[in-house]
Design a protein around this motif. Structure first.
Motif: not given
Length: 75
Positions: A71-75
């Protein structure tokens, strides 16, 4: 192709097969995002969540726990 508008079932199937996809969090319920994270982990795919600024800390922790490195979070 805009994956953000696809139904959860289609996204889950892709992730279970090892696909890597990027979707906007939008109005998806946290339970749905968690299920997608689980499918990414189980299928050894990658789920990239963008526009995550509205998520609270507890949601980030839950998603990270269920996604375990997929999982990767991007804003």
């Amino acid at each position: 192709m805009n994956f953000s508008s696809k139904p959860q079932e289609e996204l889950s199937e892709l992730l279970e097969q090892g696909a890597s996809i990027e979707i906007a969090v939008g109005a998806r319920p946290i339970a749905e995002l968690i299920m997608l994270a689980v499918h990414a982990r189980e299928g050894r795919g990658q789920l990239v969540l963008k526009a995550t600024s509205n998520l609270d800390h507890k949601s980030f922790v839950s998603l990270s726990t269920y996604g375990k490195g997929h999982l990767l979070f991007k804003d």
